[in-house]
Design a protein around this motif. Structure first.
Motif, mmCIF file in Angstrom:
data_model
loop_
_atom_site.group_PDB
_atom_site.id
_atom_site.type_symbol
_atom_site.label_atom_id
_atom_site.label_comp_id
_atom_site.label_asym_id
_atom_site.label_seq_id
_atom_site.Cartn_x
_atom_site.Cartn_y
_atom_site.Cartn_z
ATOM 1 N N GLU A 120 -30.731 -74.129 -6.704
ATOM 2 C CA GLU A 120 -29.475 -74.777 -7.070
ATOM 3 C C GLU A 120 -28.420 -74.495 -5.996
ATOM 4 O OE1 GLU A 120 -27.251 -77.248 -8.713
ATOM 5 O OE2 GLU A 120 -28.935 -76.733 -10.012
ATOM 6 N N VAL A 121 -28.117 -75.514 -5.195
ATOM 7 C CA VAL A 121 -27.247 -75.333 -4.032
ATOM 8 C C VAL A 121 -25.833 -74.919 -4.455
ATOM 9 C CG1 VAL A 121 -26.210 -76.478 -2.040
ATOM 10 C CG2 VAL A 121 -28.580 -76.944 -2.648
ATOM 11 N N THR A 122 -25.301 -75.581 -5.490
ATOM 12 C CA THR A 122 -23.932 -75.270 -5.919
ATOM 13 C C THR A 122 -23.798 -73.806 -6.305
ATOM 14 O OG1 THR A 122 -23.677 -77.542 -6.730
ATOM 15 C CG2 THR A 122 -22.104 -75.914 -7.524
ATOM 16 N N ALA A 123 -24.781 -73.274 -7.015
ATOM 17 C CA ALA A 123 -24.731 -71.877 -7.438
ATOM 18 C C ALA A 123 -24.849 -70.935 -6.245
ATOM 19 C CB ALA A 123 -25.837 -71.599 -8.446
ATOM 20 N N LEU A 124 -25.753 -71.252 -5.322
ATOM 21 C CA LEU A 124 -25.910 -70.414 -4.132
ATOM 22 C C LEU A 124 -24.632 -70.394 -3.305
ATOM 23 C CD1 LEU A 124 -29.515 -71.521 -3.109
ATOM 24 C CD2 LEU A 124 -28.853 -69.255 -3.908
ATOM 25 N N MET A 125 -24.023 -71.559 -3.149
ATOM 26 C CA MET A 125 -22.771 -71.630 -2.399
ATOM 27 C C MET A 125 -21.653 -70.898 -3.129
ATOM 28 S SD MET A 125 -23.167 -73.221 0.465
ATOM 29 C CE MET A 125 -21.487 -73.691 0.840
ATOM 30 N N GLY A 126 -21.605 -71.057 -4.457
ATOM 31 C CA GLY A 126 -20.560 -70.391 -5.229
ATOM 32 C C GLY A 126 -20.647 -68.881 -5.125
ATOM 33 N N LEU A 127 -21.858 -68.341 -5.208
ATOM 34 C CA LEU A 127 -22.032 -66.892 -5.091
ATOM 35 C C LEU A 127 -21.653 -66.393 -3.705
ATOM 36 C CD1 LEU A 127 -25.354 -66.413 -7.087
ATOM 37 C CD2 LEU A 127 -23.096 -65.577 -7.720
ATOM 38 N N SER A 128 -22.013 -67.175 -2.681
ATOM 39 C CA SER A 128 -21.654 -66.763 -1.313
ATOM 40 C C SER A 128 -20.138 -66.777 -1.123
ATOM 41 C CB SER A 128 -22.333 -67.677 -0.287
ATOM 42 O OG SER A 128 -21.756 -68.972 -0.280
ATOM 43 N N GLU A 129 -19.458 -67.748 -1.723
ATOM 44 C CA GLU A 129 -17.992 -67.804 -1.614
ATOM 45 C C GLU A 129 -17.341 -66.623 -2.334
ATOM 46 O OE1 GLU A 129 -17.198 -71.623 -3.194
ATOM 47 O OE2 GLU A 129 -17.991 -72.706 -1.448
ATOM 48 N N LEU A 130 -17.901 -66.253 -3.496
ATOM 49 C CA LEU A 130 -17.383 -65.089 -4.210
ATOM 50 C C LEU A 130 -17.576 -63.812 -3.397
ATOM 51 C CD1 LEU A 130 -18.624 -65.874 -7.841
ATOM 52 C CD2 LEU A 130 -16.271 -65.938 -7.024
ATOM 53 N N LYS A 161 -16.998 -63.852 -14.545
ATOM 54 C CA LYS A 161 -17.514 -64.960 -15.354
ATOM 55 C C LYS A 161 -18.177 -66.015 -14.472
ATOM 56 C CE LYS A 161 -14.516 -64.863 -19.439
ATOM 57 N NZ LYS A 161 -13.560 -65.654 -20.264
ATOM 58 N N ALA A 162 -17.534 -66.311 -13.342
ATOM 59 C CA ALA A 162 -18.104 -67.302 -12.422
ATOM 60 C C ALA A 162 -19.445 -66.821 -11.889
ATOM 61 C CB ALA A 162 -17.129 -67.558 -11.273
ATOM 62 N N ARG A 163 -19.501 -65.557 -11.502
ATOM 63 C CA ARG A 163 -20.742 -65.009 -10.943
ATOM 64 C C ARG A 163 -21.872 -65.056 -11.971
ATOM 65 N NH1 ARG A 163 -21.438 -61.942 -6.440
ATOM 66 N NH2 ARG A 163 -19.175 -61.660 -6.198
ATOM 67 N N GLU A 164 -21.546 -64.716 -13.206
ATOM 68 C CA GLU A 164 -22.556 -64.734 -14.270
ATOM 69 C C GLU A 164 -23.127 -66.137 -14.472
ATOM 70 O OE1 GLU A 164 -22.763 -63.900 -19.112
ATOM 71 O OE2 GLU A 164 -21.097 -63.093 -17.919
ATOM 72 N N LEU A 165 -22.250 -67.140 -14.452
ATOM 73 C CA LEU A 165 -22.724 -68.513 -14.656
ATOM 74 C C LEU A 165 -23.532 -69.021 -13.468
ATOM 75 C CD1 LEU A 165 -19.596 -70.101 -16.374
ATOM 76 C CD2 LEU A 165 -21.852 -69.789 -17.381
ATOM 77 N N PHE A 166 -23.128 -68.673 -12.261
ATOM 78 C CA PHE A 166 -23.907 -69.085 -11.099
ATOM 79 C C PHE A 166 -25.320 -68.483 -11.159
ATOM 80 C CE2 PHE A 166 -19.756 -69.751 -8.619
ATOM 81 C CZ PHE A 166 -19.843 -71.125 -8.739
ATOM 82 N N GLN A 188 -26.853 -67.714 -13.885
ATOM 83 C CA GLN A 188 -27.513 -68.436 -14.968
ATOM 84 C C GLN A 188 -28.101 -69.749 -14.458
ATOM 85 O OE1 GLN A 188 -25.197 -68.732 -18.610
ATOM 86 N NE2 GLN A 188 -26.001 -70.776 -19.023
ATOM 87 N N ALA A 189 -27.364 -70.448 -13.600
ATOM 88 C CA ALA A 189 -27.861 -71.699 -13.019
ATOM 89 C C ALA A 189 -29.079 -71.444 -12.142
ATOM 90 C CB ALA A 189 -26.753 -72.368 -12.212
ATOM 91 N N LEU A 190 -29.069 -70.338 -11.413
ATOM 92 C CA LEU A 190 -30.198 -70.023 -10.532
ATOM 93 C C LEU A 190 -31.450 -69.645 -11.325
ATOM 94 C CD1 LEU A 190 -28.431 -68.050 -7.661
ATOM 95 C CD2 LEU A 190 -29.436 -70.328 -7.546
ATOM 96 N N GLU A 191 -31.282 -69.128 -12.529
ATOM 97 C CA GLU A 191 -32.443 -68.847 -13.364
ATOM 98 C C GLU A 191 -33.135 -70.135 -13.787
ATOM 99 O OE1 GLU A 191 -31.180 -66.491 -16.636
ATOM 100 O OE2 GLU A 191 -30.644 -64.742 -15.401
ATOM 101 N N THR A 192 -32.344 -71.189 -13.969
ATOM 102 C CA THR A 192 -32.914 -72.492 -14.311
ATOM 103 C C THR A 192 -33.537 -73.161 -13.100
ATOM 104 O OG1 THR A 192 -31.232 -72.765 -16.026
ATOM 105 C CG2 THR A 192 -32.412 -74.747 -15.332
ATOM 106 N N ASN A 193 -32.871 -73.061 -11.964
ATOM 107 C CA ASN A 193 -33.359 -73.670 -10.720
ATOM 108 C C ASN A 193 -32.978 -72.766 -9.558
ATOM 109 O OD1 ASN A 193 -34.072 -75.231 -8.538
ATOM 110 N ND2 ASN A 193 -32.473 -76.769 -8.832
#
Length: 894
Positions: A597-607, A582-587, A589-594
């Motif tokens: 998006e640093v938070t999403a890029l960092m979140g995916l790397s942490e996952l 679920k977290a990966r899907e939302l991150f 989704q954020a990257l599709e908008t921008n």
């Protein structure tokens, strides 16, 4: 009979009886005058800062702009900037960032410290535009050269220009106007000289205008220039028409592109939703606004509300018609008589038309910045008409008195306009000044007091970030008072806004219960707002009401799937709960908008790092490498990169990343400790680098108790007792739970004295010996006053009992420590280390070995405990030793 002047624009470039050097000298004097006037009205704006809107979204916080590089500049040409395509100003902003960085303007950490440089470029661009107006009108032959000077001077100082100069996002308008005027000059020159270089320049400047801010009316302006140059279209050569067609096609391409981007951003449909009633009536309101404020430039602001509903019978519409109908009658009469007047009106109409709310993209009535280029045509028309009247009044020969009166009137008018311009510019000095001006002009407009309250709240947060607590408190208090004023309205959105801003201010002042109660009231008023739910969810998360926070965020994401702060917040909660998919899907989704998006890029790397397969680690490395290309100062990303590299066994690369972080004044403790751990693991301990890294980490401030315990462990095994004690002292006001940190500090002081000389004293040159037992006696009252409920306090008291040779007391405290379970594990581990240090420093004291054996036994380490107990029995033959050993042996056997 006196003949009325023709006011036509004549060929002023025809051979003159005056020497060429005389004309050139006059031109330079006029240029100097126009530049001086531009600087007079512009330089006061250098004290302003970034005041919101595009200043933040397109400049200050835009990743490709505030991280200047050649590759980022190229990328700015491939993306849309909010709803428009305007890459040239974005690249120029990036250049200004690079220059500001080079001059060290941002070293204080405050963006406002470097804002003056950006404002300076606005001022210089405005001065350049005023000079281009002068040159264009001279090139077209606007009567006497003094006429061109007068028009350019009025253009430079009119108060309607203040917003474009003083608000940094006006740079798009300034740059677009610069290239539009330059293209007109190049076209006019080509029409006369037919040299290919002017054609190339006309095409280049037209393209640059489109790359800055599209000008729908530019082809019409070119027609006006061609007509004014030749006196009639029949005298325009075919080659010039071909050039005009080429420039027009380029302009049409940029217009089509920007219409598409605006439609994609749903601004046309969104703007239309706000409007009810005849659109033509809104056009009338808008035109009347521009005419009124050109002649009477007072009551100016950064925002003018558009009425949601409008009819032809409304009072505002009737007032607008009372302004426009006489104006149109006068324009029609004057246009029929004076060719120059008509061309000025056409210029104004061609450039203002695209900003009129016939096809609205934003819910505004008008904007001062929209008058920046149209102003030229209006000034030309009004000036030529005024010159005609003056000529008729003074006849052919003006007396010295009439000339003096005219000069005095011009001087007074110039001073008034300059004063009004400077005064209007002051409304753009700070975000609060900008909003206070709006509330002063439109105090009854729904939500304006709420907007001002939010501005104060934002400024309070900024002050808090820089440690200015008293200033922050005043802003928060002001936000609360303004929020209460908004609550006096009946508008539901305003009511919700008022409750929310009051809640946020209370929260930041530490009044959490009141803040949540107020936010819940806001939710009752406005149950649909995703932003409200996001704010309340953040409050819930901070008080560990995670389920409630997630529920609100899920609702917010459903209603605002492209609002990235909400999407990222929900993704982070899913990530913490282990709901990785679920977290990966939302991150994503954020990257599709921008895509930046640093938070999403960092979140995916942490996952990816947490999954820890070779493929996911490689994915994290590639993602983080890409992020660091455009955001090299992101130390958290570099730390994660080091973790991923280390997990893949690429130790040397990981250490290089960590070393880069260590060189930064804002080094992250995690990276420093990871680097120290890698040095330890690889055996690189001779250089003294590890102690240096540990000290640096403790100085910058540790993130958690786990990090502090790691540092303590590294310090103690190296005998760095003073450094360990200093580390805990520095963390007392940094780590959460000050009492707990203070207790660890006391423990470090006791342990420091347990590891030294056999006589129990701690010796340093020139320092009297300190008895460890006396130290415990000094610390015990403080420990007892804290009720001895913390595991580390129990461990400290066990150490003190050891120092006093009271093994029964020590064992009693160990028993209590064992009851704390997992929470007491770190303290018990450190107690074991203290026993080992005491046994090494004081070999004649056998009780530490026995206590250590009990610790091992309590952790289920039976065999090591038996071995240590056997050594204890061999060395200690007293009856007490044997009795205690027998008791422990039974426990181990059982």
């Amino acid at each position: 009979m006196q003949q009325t002047p023709d006011l036509s624009i004549t060929d002023d470039l025809s051979p003159s009886k005056k020497p060429a050097n005389s004309q050139a000298g006059g031109l330079w004097l006029h240029v100097a005058g126009v530049v001086t006037l531009s600087l007079i009205v512009g330089l006061p704006t250098l004290t302003g800062g970034f005041v919101g809107g595009d200043d933040h979204q397109l400049v200050l916080n835009h990743a490709l702009v505030n991280h200047p590089s050649f590759s980022h500049a190229m990328q700015l040409f491939s993306i849309v900037h909010r709803d428009l395509y305007q890459p040239l100003p974005m690249v120029f902003f990036s250049f200004q960032f690079a220059l500001a960085d080079g001059l060290g303007l941002f070293e204080s950490g405050e963006a406002s410290a470097g804002a003056w440089l950006f404002h300076l470029f606005n001022v210089l661009m405005h001065a350049t535009n005023a000079v281009l107006v002068l040159i264009l009108l001279r090139r077209l032959g606007l009567g006497k050269h003094t006429h061109a000077l007068a028009v350019a001077s009025l253009f430079a100082i009119h108060p309607l220009q203040a917003e474009t100069i003083a608000w940094l996002n006006g740079q798009m308008m300034l740059m677009s106007t610069l290239f539009a005027l330059a293209s007109l000059i190049a076209l006019a020159t080509f029409a006369r000289e037919a040299h290919w270089k002017w054609a190339v320049l006309a095409i280049l400047f037209t393209a640059c205008c489109g790359l800055s801010k599209v000008r729908l009316g530019l082809p019409v302006l070119m027609l006006i220039v061609l007509f004014a140059s030749a006196g009639t279209f029949r005298r325009v050569a075919m080659r010039t028409w071909l050039l005009w067609i080429g420039c027009t096609l380029i302009n049409i391409g940029f217009v089509a592109l920007n219409i598409w981007t605006t439609a994609q951003a749903e601004l046309f449909s969104g703007g239309a939703e706000h409007f009810e009633g005849p659109r033509l009536a809104r056009v009338v309101l808008s035109l009347a606004f521009y005419v009124q404020h050109f002649f009477w430039p007072v009551g100016l602001a950064s925002w003018y509300p558009a009425p949601q509903t409008i009819e032809w019978t409304d009072h505002a519409t009737l007032v607008a018609l009372s302004i426009l109908i006489p104006t149109l009658a006068w324009v029609t009469w004057a246009s029929l008589r004076y060719k120059g007047f008509l061309l000025g009106v056409l210029w104004f109409g061609a450039t203002i038309a695209s900003t009129l709310p016939l096809f609205p993209a934003r819910n505004i009535l008008a904007a001062d910045r929209y008058m920046y280029l149209p102003m030229i045509g209006m000034i030309v028309a009004v000036y030529l008409f005024a010159e005609s009247l003056h000529g008729q009044v003074t006849k052919k020969r003006a007396s010295s008195l009439s000339r003096a009166i005219t000069g005095a009137m011009i001087l007074v008018l110039a001073v008034l306009l300059i004063g009004l311009n400077v005064h209007t510019s002051s409304y753009y000095a700070t975000p609060i000044a900008k909003m206070e001006r709006i509330t002063a002009l439109f105090p009854h407009q729904p939500r304006v007091w709420g907007w001002l309250a939010w501005t104060h709240h934002h400024e309070g947060k900024e002050a808090l970030a820089y440690g200015r607590e008293e200033k922050a408190r005043k802003h928060f208090e002001q936000a609360i008072e303004l929020g209460k004023r908004e609550l006096e309205r009946t508008d539901a959105k305003g009511q919700s806004d008022g409750h929310q801003v009051i809640a946020m201010a209370l929260w930041d002042m530490g009044q959490r219960k009141k803040a949540i109660d107020r936010m819940q009231i806001a939710l009752l008023v406005d149950k649909q707002s995703p932003l409200l739910k996001f704010r309340l969810a953040r409050m819930y998360a901070e008080i560990d009401r995670t389920d409630d926070a997630i529920s609100l965020l899920e609702q917010a994401v459903e209603s605002a799937p492209k609002y990235n702060p909400v999407v990222n917040a929900l993704a982070k909660h899913y990530q913490k709960r282990g709901q990785t998919e679920k977290a990966r899907e939302l991150f994503h989704q954020a990257l599709e908008t921008n895509s930046y998006e640093v938070t999403a890029l960092m979140g995916l790397s942490e996952l990816d790092i947490a999954q820890a397969t070779p493929q996911t680690l490689q994915n994290a490395i590639e993602r983080l490498h890409s992020l660091l290309l455009w955001m090299p100062e992101n130390l958290e990303a570099r730390t994660n990169l080091g973790v991923a590299l280390a997990n893949l066994g690429r130790i040397e690369e990981a250490m290089r990343e960590y070393e880069q972080i260590a060189e930064s004044p804002y080094a992250l403790p995690t990276a420093l400790l990871n680097l120290a751990g890698l040095y330890e693991a690889t055996g690189q301990v001779d250089s003294g680098r590890i102690p240096e890294l540990l000290s640096q980490a403790s100085t910058v401030g540790l993130d958690s108790f786990e990090q502090a315990l790691f540092v303590q462990q590294m310090f103690l095994v190296r005998g760095m007792y003073d450094s360990n004690s200093q580390m805990w002292r520095e963390q007392i006001d940094v780590l959460p739970n000050k009492n707990r940190t203070s207790a660890w500090h006391k423990f470090s002081g006791i342990v420091k004295h347990m590891a030294f000389h056999a006589d129990g004293s701690y010796r340093r040159p020139g320092v009297p010996p300190i008895d460890a037992g006396d130290l415990c006696k000094q610390e015990l009252p403080a420990l007892i006053s804290a009720n001895r409920h913390l595991p580390i306090e129990m461990a400290t008291l066990a150490c003190c009992a050891l120092i006093a040779d009271d093994i029964d007391e020590a064992l009693s405290w160990l028993d209590r420590l064992n009851t704390t379970g997992v929470a007491g594990a770190p303290a018990k581990q450190q107690l074991a280390l203290a026993c080992d240090l005491q046994a090494s420093g004081h070999p004649q004291n056998l009780w530490p070995a026995l206590l250590l054996a009990h610790i091992l036994a309590s952790d289920g380490l039976i065999e090591p405990a038996k071995e240590l107990l056997s050594q204890f029995e061999t060395r200690c033959q007293s009856s007490k030793c044997q009795a205690l050993a027998e008791t422990l042996k039974k426990q181990l056997d059982g």
